[in-house]
Design a protein around this motif. Structure first.
Motif, PDB file in Angstrom:
ATOM      1  N   TYR A 110      10.744   0.597  -5.149  1.00 19.85           N
ATOM      2  CA  TYR A 110      10.992   1.972  -4.716  1.00 19.85           C
ATOM      3  C   TYR A 110      11.795   2.089  -3.431  1.00 19.85           C
ATOM      4  CZ  TYR A 110       7.190   2.611  -8.048  1.00 19.85           C
ATOM      5  OH  TYR A 110       6.407   2.590  -9.164  1.00 19.85           O
ATOM      6  N   GLY A 111      12.026   0.989  -2.729  1.00 14.95           N
ATOM      7  CA  GLY A 111      12.740   1.049  -1.462  1.00 14.95           C
ATOM      8  C   GLY A 111      11.782   1.095  -0.290  1.00 14.95           C
ATOM      9  N   TRP A 112      12.239   0.569   0.850  1.00 10.09           N
ATOM     10  CA  TRP A 112      11.326   0.463   1.990  1.00 10.09           C
ATOM     11  C   TRP A 112      11.003   1.813   2.619  1.00 10.09           C
ATOM     12  CZ3 TRP A 112      12.989   1.949   6.853  1.00 10.09           C
ATOM     13  CH2 TRP A 112      14.376   2.010   7.077  1.00 10.09           C
ATOM     14  N   HIS A 113      11.890   2.799   2.508  1.00 15.09           N
ATOM     15  CA  HIS A 113      11.565   4.135   3.027  1.00 15.09           C
ATOM     16  C   HIS A 113      10.346   4.708   2.307  1.00 15.09           C
ATOM     17  CE1 HIS A 113      14.986   4.987   5.693  1.00 15.09           C
ATOM     18  NE2 HIS A 113      15.738   4.309   4.844  1.00 15.09           N
ATOM     19  N   THR A 114      10.309   4.570   0.996  1.00 15.70           N
ATOM     20  CA  THR A 114       9.201   5.121   0.212  1.00 15.70           C
ATOM     21  C   THR A 114       7.874   4.451   0.569  1.00 15.70           C
ATOM     22  OG1 THR A 114      10.714   5.575  -1.607  1.00 15.70           O
ATOM     23  CG2 THR A 114       8.370   5.530  -2.132  1.00 15.70           C
ATOM     24  N   VAL A 115       7.920   3.166   0.878  1.00 16.25           N
ATOM     25  CA  VAL A 115       6.696   2.461   1.257  1.00 16.25           C
ATOM     26  C   VAL A 115       6.059   3.107   2.483  1.00 16.25           C
ATOM     27  CG1 VAL A 115       5.743   0.265   2.060  1.00 16.25           C
ATOM     28  CG2 VAL A 115       7.461   0.292   0.239  1.00 16.25           C
ATOM     29  N   MET A 116       6.874   3.532   3.424  1.00 13.42           N
ATOM     30  CA  MET A 116       6.326   4.166   4.629  1.00 13.42           C
ATOM     31  C   MET A 116       5.681   5.504   4.292  1.00 13.42           C
ATOM     32  SD  MET A 116       9.088   3.068   7.555  1.00 13.42           S
ATOM     33  CE  MET A 116       7.885   3.261   8.862  1.00 13.42           C
ATOM     34  N   GLY A 117       6.210   6.207   3.291  1.00 16.00           N
ATOM     35  CA  GLY A 117       5.570   7.438   2.852  1.00 16.00           C
ATOM     36  C   GLY A 117       4.255   7.177   2.140  1.00 16.00           C
ATOM     37  N   LEU A 118       4.233   6.162   1.290  1.00 18.89           N
ATOM     38  CA  LEU A 118       3.011   5.830   0.568  1.00 18.89           C
ATOM     39  C   LEU A 118       1.896   5.381   1.505  1.00 18.89           C
ATOM     40  CD1 LEU A 118       4.547   3.880  -2.461  1.00 18.89           C
ATOM     41  CD2 LEU A 118       3.532   6.175  -2.499  1.00 18.89           C
ATOM     42  N   ALA A 119       2.253   4.832   2.648  1.00 17.75           N
ATOM     43  CA  ALA A 119       1.248   4.344   3.601  1.00 17.75           C
ATOM     44  C   ALA A 119       0.389   5.472   4.156  1.00 17.75           C
ATOM     45  CB  ALA A 119       1.931   3.596   4.746  1.00 17.75           C
ATOM     46  N   MET A 120       0.843   6.704   4.045  1.00 15.06           N
ATOM     47  CA  MET A 120       0.052   7.828   4.555  1.00 15.06           C
ATOM     48  C   MET A 120      -1.180   8.102   3.696  1.00 15.06           C
ATOM     49  SD  MET A 120       2.860  10.558   5.991  1.00 15.06           S
ATOM     50  CE  MET A 120       3.819  10.627   4.471  1.00 15.06           C
ATOM     51  N   ILE A 121      -1.198   7.625   2.457  1.00 12.68           N
ATOM     52  CA  ILE A 121      -2.352   7.871   1.581  1.00 12.68           C
ATOM     53  C   ILE A 121      -3.598   7.135   2.088  1.00 12.68           C
ATOM     54  CG2 ILE A 121      -3.253   7.633  -0.759  1.00 12.68           C
ATOM     55  CD1 ILE A 121      -0.371   7.943  -1.765  1.00 12.68           C
ATOM     56  N   PRO A 122      -3.548   5.802   2.284  1.00  8.33           N
ATOM     57  CA  PRO A 122      -4.742   5.148   2.842  1.00  8.33           C
ATOM     58  C   PRO A 122      -5.066   5.614   4.250  1.00  8.33           C
ATOM     59  CG  PRO A 122      -2.898   3.611   2.720  1.00  8.33           C
ATOM     60  CD  PRO A 122      -2.495   4.826   1.952  1.00  8.33           C
ATOM     61  N   LEU A 123      -4.044   5.986   5.019  1.00  9.96           N
ATOM     62  CA  LEU A 123      -4.299   6.482   6.367  1.00  9.96           C
ATOM     63  C   LEU A 123      -5.156   7.741   6.325  1.00  9.96           C
ATOM     64  CD1 LEU A 123      -3.804   6.399   9.426  1.00  9.96           C
ATOM     65  CD2 LEU A 123      -1.658   7.641   9.025  1.00  9.96           C
TER      66      LEU A 123
END
Length: 413
Positions: free
Chosen positions: A162-175
């Motif tokens: 998905y690209g590294w930008h998307t990974v940073m968005g997905l990280a907000m879910i566990p946060l």
């Protein structure tokens, strides 16, 4: 009603503190886990690669000391909650904004504030348990640094798809999930210092013991977090591994170091932290020196796994000693010692990146790290020989709940 009852037990506070530190640690090393993808996207030089993955560690180092002071003054739960809320900002920026290298450094600096979780999660758990269990409790809480494992397992695979930008968005879910759990389950222990208790910070800053802890932790934790963030790039550049395979091996090495931390605290409770640190510094120096000889891939991976495990053991040993020496100002002491540990983690990738840039390899930097660990070993041996409070009999005081031998050393020493 049941949630409220559960939240008033030391165990649930320990769980909440562990999850807080685990999640924050995963975010702290996120740029390192994505380092290969970012480096390819922005076409970074070896020195820029090392600096990029080191910057979040610098952010955590700068934030740990003030976070420890604020935790002592306003409460660890309150500051831990505010920290989790703040971390949504750099993740949003990394997800939604087109970032060049300078802008990404700024995001990394803000994201690095996640590393200051150390200065609130550890004291929050520590104050719920008696002195004779500090090594184990602090080790369990700080084993949340296995967030490195999560980041290095998940981030490269997701970034490839998905690209590294998307990974940073997905990280907000566990946060968001951990924020909810932390608010519901954590509590401040009875006897948490008041504002008046936190006032005499000058005395603790004059203690030479505190600064020795800072130096030793810059070797153990600095080595752990520095290697954890730099290993994907090291394995890719040194051995030609793919981003996903480098991430898997980094996750395995980080898991070894994370699991070893509570073991190090437990052994330090039984054998003394100073005894354990003698062993740790000896093995760390030898491991760095052997890695500097550029061994084959199989042997190199074994050395890296062993080195991360030993560094994790050393982290547990150091923080068996800190709460015994500074029980009334543990937040401030934890913040400063943790900040210096993070600073060591910032310097390590920068050193290795510069070594690669100048010499074409990592050997010079690794040999330098071996020499630094040897200096730490010699310093510890001298302290044990010449100064009161650094002898192994401190464990006897800890096990009986009495004031540790450290308290007998001069406050200005």
């Amino acid at each position: 009603m049941m949630t409220r009852r559960l939240s008033r037990t030391p165990l649930t506070t320990l769980i909440a503190a562990f999850l807080h530190f685990d999640t924050c640690f995963a975010l702290w090393v996120l740029l390192g886990a994505l380092g290969i993808f970012i480096a390819q996207s922005l076409k970074l030089s070896p020195a820029e690669q090392g600096f990029l993955v080191a910057v979040p560690t610098l952010g955590g180092s700068l934030a740990r000391f003030p976070m420890g002071i604020l935790g002592d003054r306003f409460g660890y739960k309150r500051m831990g909650t505010l920290l989790l809320l703040f971390l949504f900002l750099p993740l949003l920026a990394g997800w939604l904004l087109p970032l060049n290298f300078p802008a990404l450094l700024a995001v990394g600096l803000l994201l690095g504030c996640a590393g200051s979780s150390f200065a609130v999660a550890l004291p929050l758990a520590s104050r719920c348990y008696p002195a004779e269990r500090q090594g184990l409790v602090m080790g369990i809480t700080a084993a949340g640094n296995m967030g490195t494992v999560i980041a290095n397992l998940a981030a490269p695979t997701l970034a490839r798809s998905y690209g590294w930008h998307t990974v940073m968005g997905l990280a907000m879910i566990p946060l968001a999930l951990v924020l909810l759990v932390f608010v519901l389950l954590s509590r401040e222990a009875e006897g948490t210092p008041t504002k008046e208790d936190a006032q005499p910070s000058r005395a603790i800053l004059k203690s030479a013991d505190l600064w020795w802890f800072c130096f030793f932790y810059s070797i153990t934790f600095g080595g752990f977090v520095g290697l954890s963030t730099f290993l994907p790039l090291f394995l890719h550049n040194q051995y030609g591994l793919s981003a996903v395979n480098a991430g898997l091996l980094t996750a395995l090495a980080s898991l070894a170091g994370s699991l070893a931390r509570p073991l190090g605290g437990y052994l330090a409770d039984r054998l003394s932290g100073t005894f354990m640190l003698n062993i740790v510094f000896s093995l760390v120096a030898a491991s760095y020196a052997l890695l500097g000889c550029v061994p084959p891939l199989g042997l190199g991976i074994c050395l890296i796994l062993f080195l991360l495990a030993i560094l994790g053991t050393g982290n547990g040993a150091v923080f068996q000693l800190v709460p015994l020496r500074f029980p009334r100002q543990i937040g401030l002491a934890t913040g400063l010692v943790g900040a210096c540990g993070g600073l060591g983690g910032f310097l390590l990738p920068s050193l290795l990146g510069e070594a690669k840039q100048v010499s074409g390899g990592y050997s010079v930097g690794l040999i330098g790290l071996a020499l630094l660990a040897l200096v730490a070993l010699i310093s510890l041996r001298l302290l044990m020989s010449l100064r009161s409070g650094w002898q192994p009999e401190q464990r006897l005081a800890a096990s009986t709940g009495q004031s540790p031998a450290y308290s007998r050393s001069r406050s200005g020493s």
